[in-house]
Design a protein around this motif. Structure first.
Motif, mmCIF file in Angstrom:
data_model
loop_
_atom_site.group_PDB
_atom_site.id
_atom_site.type_symbol
_atom_site.label_atom_id
_atom_site.label_comp_id
_atom_site.label_asym_id
_atom_site.label_seq_id
_atom_site.Cartn_x
_atom_site.Cartn_y
_atom_site.Cartn_z
ATOM 1 N N GLY A 201 0.838 -1.203 0.000
ATOM 2 C CA GLY A 201 0.000 0.000 0.000
ATOM 3 C C GLY A 201 0.860 1.234 0.000
ATOM 4 N N VAL A 202 0.211 2.400 0.083
ATOM 5 C CA VAL A 202 0.946 3.647 -0.098
ATOM 6 C C VAL A 202 1.792 4.030 1.111
ATOM 7 C CG1 VAL A 202 0.782 6.031 -0.857
ATOM 8 C CG2 VAL A 202 -1.015 4.455 -1.465
ATOM 9 N N LYS A 207 -0.648 2.071 8.148
ATOM 10 C CA LYS A 207 -0.487 0.676 8.592
ATOM 11 C C LYS A 207 0.254 0.553 9.930
ATOM 12 C CE LYS A 207 -2.310 -0.661 4.642
ATOM 13 N NZ LYS A 207 -1.986 -1.057 3.317
ATOM 14 N N GLY A 295 10.508 4.332 -7.406
ATOM 15 C CA GLY A 295 10.173 2.908 -7.424
ATOM 16 C C GLY A 295 8.666 2.740 -7.384
ATOM 17 N N GLY A 323 2.943 -2.931 -5.352
ATOM 18 C CA GLY A 323 3.350 -1.972 -6.373
ATOM 19 C C GLY A 323 2.124 -1.259 -6.913
ATOM 20 N N GLU A 326 -2.112 -0.853 -10.771
ATOM 21 C CA GLU A 326 -3.034 -0.286 -11.761
ATOM 22 C C GLU A 326 -2.307 -0.043 -13.090
ATOM 23 O OE1 GLU A 326 -2.440 0.910 -8.686
ATOM 24 O OE2 GLU A 326 -4.292 1.466 -7.672
ATOM 25 N N ASP A 355 -7.575 -2.964 -1.961
ATOM 26 C CA ASP A 355 -6.943 -3.031 -3.279
ATOM 27 C C ASP A 355 -6.284 -4.373 -3.570
ATOM 28 O OD1 ASP A 355 -7.488 -0.615 -4.485
ATOM 29 O OD2 ASP A 355 -5.959 0.411 -3.314
HETATM 30 P P1 AMP Z 1 -3.521 1.162 0.296
HETATM 31 O O1 AMP Z 1 -4.903 1.710 0.137
HETATM 32 O O2 AMP Z 1 -2.712 1.872 1.335
HETATM 33 O O3 AMP Z 1 -3.498 -0.341 0.437
HETATM 34 O O4 AMP Z 1 -2.760 1.523 -1.043
HETATM 35 C C1 AMP Z 1 -3.092 0.987 -2.296
HETATM 36 C C2 AMP Z 1 -2.403 1.814 -3.347
HETATM 37 O O5 AMP Z 1 -1.012 1.786 -3.131
HETATM 38 C C3 AMP Z 1 -2.627 1.325 -4.754
HETATM 39 O O6 AMP Z 1 -3.464 2.234 -5.431
HETATM 40 C C4 AMP Z 1 -1.209 1.318 -5.340
HETATM 41 O O7 AMP Z 1 -1.146 1.931 -6.609
HETATM 42 C C5 AMP Z 1 -0.422 2.141 -4.349
HETATM 43 N N1 AMP Z 1 1.021 1.844 -4.376
HETATM 44 C C6 AMP Z 1 1.592 0.632 -4.257
HETATM 45 N N2 AMP Z 1 2.936 0.751 -4.397
HETATM 46 C C7 AMP Z 1 3.224 2.052 -4.609
HETATM 47 C C8 AMP Z 1 4.430 2.789 -4.855
HETATM 48 N N3 AMP Z 1 5.604 2.176 -4.889
HETATM 49 N N4 AMP Z 1 4.327 4.109 -5.039
HETATM 50 C C9 AMP Z 1 3.137 4.719 -5.001
HETATM 51 N N5 AMP Z 1 1.969 4.086 -4.782
HETATM 52 C C10 AMP Z 1 1.997 2.760 -4.588
#
Ligand code: AMP
Length: 397
Positions: A201-202, A207, A295, A323, A326, A355
């Motif tokens: 996740g972001v 978390k 990244g 990652g 999407e 997600d």
């Molecule tokens: P969450 O709601 O915190 O689980 O985040 C989900 C989101 O995290 C998804 O939309 C992904 O595109 C995003 N995400 C995953 N990895 C990365 C990354 N390395 N950089 C930016 N966004 C990310």
């Protein structure tokens, strides 16, 4: 004390109010993922077979103004439910009033009725979302028994769950709520070991609670996604333009210290120079991200490293994509994690909603996990060890 479940109820001839979570993704009036509807079918079919008069209701989206109502009626969802049940579902486009009351009174044993989006009651004074006491009491008065099967909103105290339960003569958990609690609850409280969590996740900040709780429960936490870079930067590693929460660097350092080796970080990434699917893609070691690069996915060595650890696991809980899945160029890591978990034949594998759940379903892995949760926020709070009001409001035996 255990929560009363639908099996403990005698429902024949009774009007059973069922809070389902039909907050499904929709595009132009079409349901794009009906997982939550399908997951509610065991409870509804059971009640039909037992001769109950079934009244279903749910929220859909967020409603604050009259304009927000557009596209948020549950009418298409009632149609989809009727298709799944292969029987008529009476839809009443009201959340209260004589029309609704008369239609409920007219139900026969085995009939199903659905009423309108509970959040239409939020336009004046957020009655649903703020658990207005009068609204919960009114909805409870429409039936004899309350069944909560909406795991996705169990972390919220709303009129349509807590409000009804506190006024209903009898209340119980439906099969889906029971299943969610069993899978996630067993994983964190009584896991077969090794127990490995994958967190992506972001942000780290979203978390923190989960990481802290899982540090006391899991044998390893494998980190992926945007939060990796805050953990790396706090150790002085250059992460280029990758997403970093600079105000959480101290916290990340603290968590790493607390973890005492339990937290594993990526060793390589798929990096690019712009946040899109169109830029150049390069695989970079974690020490080799250039200042103009970010990244957006874990790299192949990380996947191999995590795979070797996961192959030993008996219990796996996964929350958050590793990652930006999407974008097809940065979906390899998340898809790879799906593949690794799908091949763990003797482990309990759980995806904690949100997600990562939609990614797994969209990538075709719907039937390859022990459990895919229907609740993102709810499963996160449950993993944090928090009490879920939508569960604790129900009768116990
Ligand atoms: P969450 O709601 O915190 O689980 O985040 C989900 C989101 O995290 C998804 O939309 C992904 O595109 C995003 N995400 C995953 N990895 C990365 C990354 N390395 N950089 C930016 N966004 C990310």
């Amino acid at each position: 004390m255990a929560t009363k479940t639908i099996r403990d109820l005698i429902v024949k001839g009774k009007t059973v109010l069922v809070r389902v979570d039909f907050n499904v993704p929709m595009k132009k009036g079409e349901i794009t993922d009906d997982n939550r509807i399908r997951q509610a079918l065991p409870t509804i079919n059971y009640l039909i077979d037992q001769g109950a008069k079934v009244v279903c209701f749910s929220h859909l989206g967020r409603i604050k103004t009259e304009e927000d109502k557009a596209g948020k009626s549950l009418a298409p969802i009632a149609n989809a439910l009727a298709d799944h049940l292969e029987k008529d579902v009476t839809f009443i486009a009201e959340t209260r009033g004589k029309k609704l009351e008369d239609a409920i009174k007219a139900l026969n044993e085995g009939d199903v009725l659905m009423f309108e989006n509970t959040r239409f009651e939020d336009i004046e004074g957020s009655k649903e979302s703020k658990n207005d006491p009068e609204l919960g009491k009114y909805w409870a008065s429409l039936g004899d028994v309350f069944v909560n099967d909406a795991f996705g909103t169990a972390h919220r105290a709303h009129a349509s769950n807590v409000g009804i339960a506190s006024n209903a003569q009898e209340s119980a958990a439906g099969f889906l709520l029971e299943k969610e609690i069993e899978y996630i609850g067993n994983a964190i409280n009584n896991p077969k070991r090794p127990f490995i969590a994958i967190l992506g996740g972001v942000k780290v900040s979203d978390k923190i609670g989960v990481i802290r709780n899982l540090l006391t429960k899991a044998d390893k936490i494998l980190i992926g996604g945007g939060m990796s870079y805050t953990f790396l930067k706090t150790q002085g590693i250059e992460v280029g333009k990758s997403i970093v929460e600079n105000d959480k660097l101290d916290l990340a350092a603290e968590l790493l210290k607390e973890a005492d080796g339990k937290i594993e970080l990526p060793v390589d990434f798929r990096v690019t120079t712009e946040f899109s699917n169109e830029g150049p893609v390069r695989i970079a070691a974690y020490t080799d991200v250039n200042p103009d690069e970010e990244g957006l996915d874990i790299g192949p060595k990380t996947l191999e490293k995590y795979k070797a650890m996961l192959n030993e696991a008996q219990t796996v809980v996964w929350n958050g994509p590793v990652g930006v899945f999407e974008f097809s160029n940065f979906a390899h890591g998340t898809r790879g994690v799906c593949e690794v978990l799908a091949n763990l034949k003797n482990a309990t594998t759980i995806i904690g909603g949100g997600d990562s759940a939609s990614a797994a379903i969209n990538f075709g892995f719907e039937n390859d996990f022990s459990h895919i949760s229907t609740g993102g926020g709810a499963s996160l709070e449950y993993l944090e060890g928090k009490e879920l009001p939508g569960l604790s409001c129900l009768d116990t035996i």
